[in-house]
Design a protein around this motif. Structure first.
Motif, PDB file in Angstrom:
ATOM      1  N   PHE A  30       0.818  -1.137  -0.124  1.00 42.13           N
ATOM      2  CA  PHE A  30       0.126  -0.200   0.053  1.00 42.13           C
ATOM      3  C   PHE A  30       0.934   1.241   0.080  1.00 42.13           C
ATOM      4  O   PHE A  30       1.762   1.464   0.710  1.00 42.13           O
ATOM      5  CB  PHE A  30      -0.999   0.067   1.223  1.00 42.13           C
ATOM      6  CG  PHE A  30      -1.857  -1.230   1.176  1.00 42.13           C
ATOM      7  CD1 PHE A  30      -3.197  -0.838   0.582  1.00 42.13           C
ATOM      8  CD2 PHE A  30      -1.563  -2.423   1.842  1.00 42.13           C
ATOM      9  CE1 PHE A  30      -4.020  -1.949   0.448  1.00 42.13           C
ATOM     10  CE2 PHE A  30      -2.378  -3.312   1.763  1.00 42.13           C
ATOM     11  CZ  PHE A  30      -3.696  -3.201   1.011  1.00 42.13           C
ATOM     12  N   LEU A  31       0.676   2.208  -1.100  1.00 44.62           N
ATOM     13  CA  LEU A  31       1.634   3.219  -1.238  1.00 44.62           C
ATOM     14  C   LEU A  31       0.670   4.373  -0.605  1.00 44.62           C
ATOM     15  O   LEU A  31      -0.271   4.646  -0.965  1.00 44.62           O
ATOM     16  CB  LEU A  31       1.848   3.605  -2.827  1.00 44.62           C
ATOM     17  CG  LEU A  31       2.500   4.803  -2.907  1.00 44.62           C
ATOM     18  CD1 LEU A  31       4.020   4.933  -2.325  1.00 44.62           C
ATOM     19  CD2 LEU A  31       2.565   4.808  -4.707  1.00 44.62           C
ATOM     20  N   VAL A  32       1.376   5.295   0.137  1.00 50.62           N
ATOM     21  CA  VAL A  32       0.706   6.471   0.653  1.00 50.62           C
ATOM     22  C   VAL A  32       1.453   7.693   0.179  1.00 50.62           C
ATOM     23  O   VAL A  32       2.739   7.875   0.133  1.00 50.62           O
ATOM     24  CB  VAL A  32       0.959   6.427   2.392  1.00 50.62           C
ATOM     25  CG1 VAL A  32       0.331   7.747   2.911  1.00 50.62           C
ATOM     26  CG2 VAL A  32       0.198   5.221   2.839  1.00 50.62           C
ATOM     27  N   THR A  33       0.486   8.618  -0.442  1.00 48.27           N
ATOM     28  CA  THR A  33       0.950   9.839  -0.967  1.00 48.27           C
ATOM     29  C   THR A  33       0.325  11.023  -0.497  1.00 48.27           C
ATOM     30  O   THR A  33      -0.699  11.021   0.116  1.00 48.27           O
ATOM     31  CB  THR A  33       0.930   9.825  -2.451  1.00 48.27           C
ATOM     32  OG1 THR A  33      -0.309   9.853  -2.846  1.00 48.27           O
ATOM     33  CG2 THR A  33       1.638   8.529  -3.130  1.00 48.27           C
ATOM     34  N   GLU A  34       1.088  12.017  -0.545  1.00 44.41           N
ATOM     35  CA  GLU A  34       0.538  13.337  -0.123  1.00 44.41           C
ATOM     36  C   GLU A  34       0.584  14.334  -1.399  1.00 44.41           C
ATOM     37  O   GLU A  34       1.810  14.528  -1.925  1.00 44.41           O
ATOM     38  CB  GLU A  34       1.321  14.129   0.862  1.00 44.41           C
ATOM     39  CG  GLU A  34       0.835  15.574   1.424  1.00 44.41           C
ATOM     40  CD  GLU A  34       1.533  16.041   2.478  1.00 44.41           C
ATOM     41  OE1 GLU A  34       2.044  17.301   2.472  1.00 44.41           O
ATOM     42  OE2 GLU A  34       1.882  15.433   3.578  1.00 44.41           O
ATOM     43  N   GLU A  35      -0.510  15.037  -1.606  1.00 44.24           N
ATOM     44  CA  GLU A  35      -0.652  15.730  -3.100  1.00 44.24           C
ATOM     45  C   GLU A  35      -0.840  17.156  -2.834  1.00 44.24           C
ATOM     46  O   GLU A  35      -1.602  17.146  -1.685  1.00 44.24           O
ATOM     47  CB  GLU A  35      -1.723  15.274  -3.893  1.00 44.24           C
ATOM     48  CG  GLU A  35      -1.316  13.725  -4.432  1.00 44.24           C
ATOM     49  CD  GLU A  35      -2.519  13.211  -5.339  1.00 44.24           C
ATOM     50  OE1 GLU A  35      -3.455  14.025  -5.661  1.00 44.24           O
ATOM     51  OE2 GLU A  35      -2.487  12.174  -5.594  1.00 44.24           O
ATOM     52  N   ARG A  36      -0.254  18.156  -3.228  1.00 43.11           N
ATOM     53  CA  ARG A  36      -0.345  19.448  -3.015  1.00 43.11           C
ATOM     54  C   ARG A  36      -0.888  20.152  -4.291  1.00 43.11           C
ATOM     55  O   ARG A  36      -0.112  20.735  -5.065  1.00 43.11           O
ATOM     56  CB  ARG A  36       0.510  20.242  -2.477  1.00 43.11           C
ATOM     57  CG  ARG A  36       0.953  19.802  -0.978  1.00 43.11           C
ATOM     58  CD  ARG A  36       1.967  20.564  -0.068  1.00 43.11           C
ATOM     59  NE  ARG A  36       1.745  20.093   1.113  1.00 43.11           N
ATOM     60  CZ  ARG A  36       1.408  20.641   2.128  1.00 43.11           C
ATOM     61  NH1 ARG A  36       0.591  21.792   1.915  1.00 43.11           N
ATOM     62  NH2 ARG A  36       1.437  20.090   3.365  1.00 43.11           N
ATOM     63  N   PRO A  37      -2.230  20.158  -4.716  1.00 46.75           N
ATOM     64  CA  PRO A  37      -2.611  20.768  -6.037  1.00 46.75           C
ATOM     65  C   PRO A  37      -2.241  22.244  -6.147  1.00 46.75           C
ATOM     66  O   PRO A  37      -2.482  22.884  -5.134  1.00 46.75           O
ATOM     67  CB  PRO A  37      -3.990  20.300  -6.155  1.00 46.75           C
ATOM     68  CG  PRO A  37      -4.510  20.141  -5.021  1.00 46.75           C
ATOM     69  CD  PRO A  37      -3.394  19.606  -3.898  1.00 46.75           C
ATOM     70  N   GLY A  38      -2.061  22.668  -7.222  1.00 48.10           N
ATOM     71  CA  GLY A  38      -1.988  24.167  -7.630  1.00 48.10           C
ATOM     72  C   GLY A  38      -1.567  24.416  -8.944  1.00 48.10           C
ATOM     73  O   GLY A  38      -2.081  23.509  -9.907  1.00 48.10           O
ATOM     74  N   ALA A  39      -0.947  25.416  -9.272  1.00 47.18           N
ATOM     75  CA  ALA A  39      -0.309  25.484 -10.756  1.00 47.18           C
ATOM     76  C   ALA A  39       0.343  24.101 -11.154  1.00 47.18           C
ATOM     77  O   ALA A  39      -0.084  24.006 -12.180  1.00 47.18           O
ATOM     78  CB  ALA A  39       0.337  26.547 -10.833  1.00 47.18           C
ATOM     79  N   ALA A  40       1.022  23.743 -10.526  1.00 47.23           N
ATOM     80  CA  ALA A  40       1.684  22.434 -10.547  1.00 47.23           C
ATOM     81  C   ALA A  40       1.211  21.229  -9.386  1.00 47.23           C
ATOM     82  O   ALA A  40       1.413  21.981  -8.414  1.00 47.23           O
ATOM     83  CB  ALA A  40       3.116  22.275 -10.834  1.00 47.23           C
ATOM     84  N   THR A  41       0.874  20.093  -9.510  1.00 51.16           N
ATOM     85  CA  THR A  41       0.678  19.343  -8.470  1.00 51.16           C
ATOM     86  C   THR A  41       1.874  18.320  -8.041  1.00 51.16           C
ATOM     87  O   THR A  41       2.680  17.963  -8.979  1.00 51.16           O
ATOM     88  CB  THR A  41      -0.260  18.355  -8.730  1.00 51.16           C
ATOM     89  OG1 THR A  41      -1.654  18.876  -9.210  1.00 51.16           O
ATOM     90  CG2 THR A  41      -0.644  17.305  -7.698  1.00 51.16           C
ATOM     91  N   VAL A  42       2.215  18.822  -6.852  1.00 51.00           N
ATOM     92  CA  VAL A  42       3.463  18.450  -6.294  1.00 51.00           C
ATOM     93  C   VAL A  42       3.051  17.058  -5.341  1.00 51.00           C
ATOM     94  O   VAL A  42       2.128  17.160  -4.573  1.00 51.00           O
ATOM     95  CB  VAL A  42       3.936  19.351  -5.239  1.00 51.00           C
ATOM     96  CG1 VAL A  42       5.296  18.823  -4.501  1.00 51.00           C
ATOM     97  CG2 VAL A  42       4.557  20.510  -5.938  1.00 51.00           C
ATOM     98  N   ILE A  43       3.556  16.056  -5.701  1.00 54.53           N
ATOM     99  CA  ILE A  43       3.297  14.613  -5.050  1.00 54.53           C
ATOM    100  C   ILE A  43       4.527  14.249  -4.128  1.00 54.53           C
ATOM    101  O   ILE A  43       5.738  13.987  -4.743  1.00 54.53           O
ATOM    102  CB  ILE A  43       2.968  13.473  -6.025  1.00 54.53           C
ATOM    103  CG1 ILE A  43       1.722  14.146  -6.612  1.00 54.53           C
ATOM    104  CG2 ILE A  43       2.693  12.273  -5.352  1.00 54.53           C
ATOM    105  CD1 ILE A  43       1.347  13.146  -7.919  1.00 54.53           C
TER     106      ILE A  43
END
Length: 75
Positions: A30-43
């Motif tokens: 199971f892979l856990v990620t954190e995404e910060r959407p904006g002009a470019a999405t940072v994962i």
């Protein structure tokens, strides 16, 4: 990759969003990620866990950290 869980939080002042996701890759685990959407999405990867419970615990721990930074769960 199949998404198992998604939690989204927003900050009231900065108007920023954070999306925490748990994926179940075909390779296993199971892979856990954190995404910060904006002009470019940072994962960012928060970890790869053998068991679903471990991945969900990691998500809940990160949610608690973000709540201390004044983020609130989105509806």
């Amino acid at each position: 990759m199949t998404s198992v869980v998604t939690r989204e939080l927003t900050h009231p002042v900065r108007k920023s969003r954070v999306r925490l996701r748990v994926y179940e890759p075909q390779t296993g685990g199971f892979l856990v990620t954190e995404e910060r959407p904006g002009a470019a999405t940072v994962i960012a990867t928060l970890g790869l866990y053998d068991r679903r419970e471990q991945a969900l615990d990691r998500v809940e721990a990160r949610v608690a950290e973000l709540v201390r930074q004044r983020y609130t769960p989105s509806a």
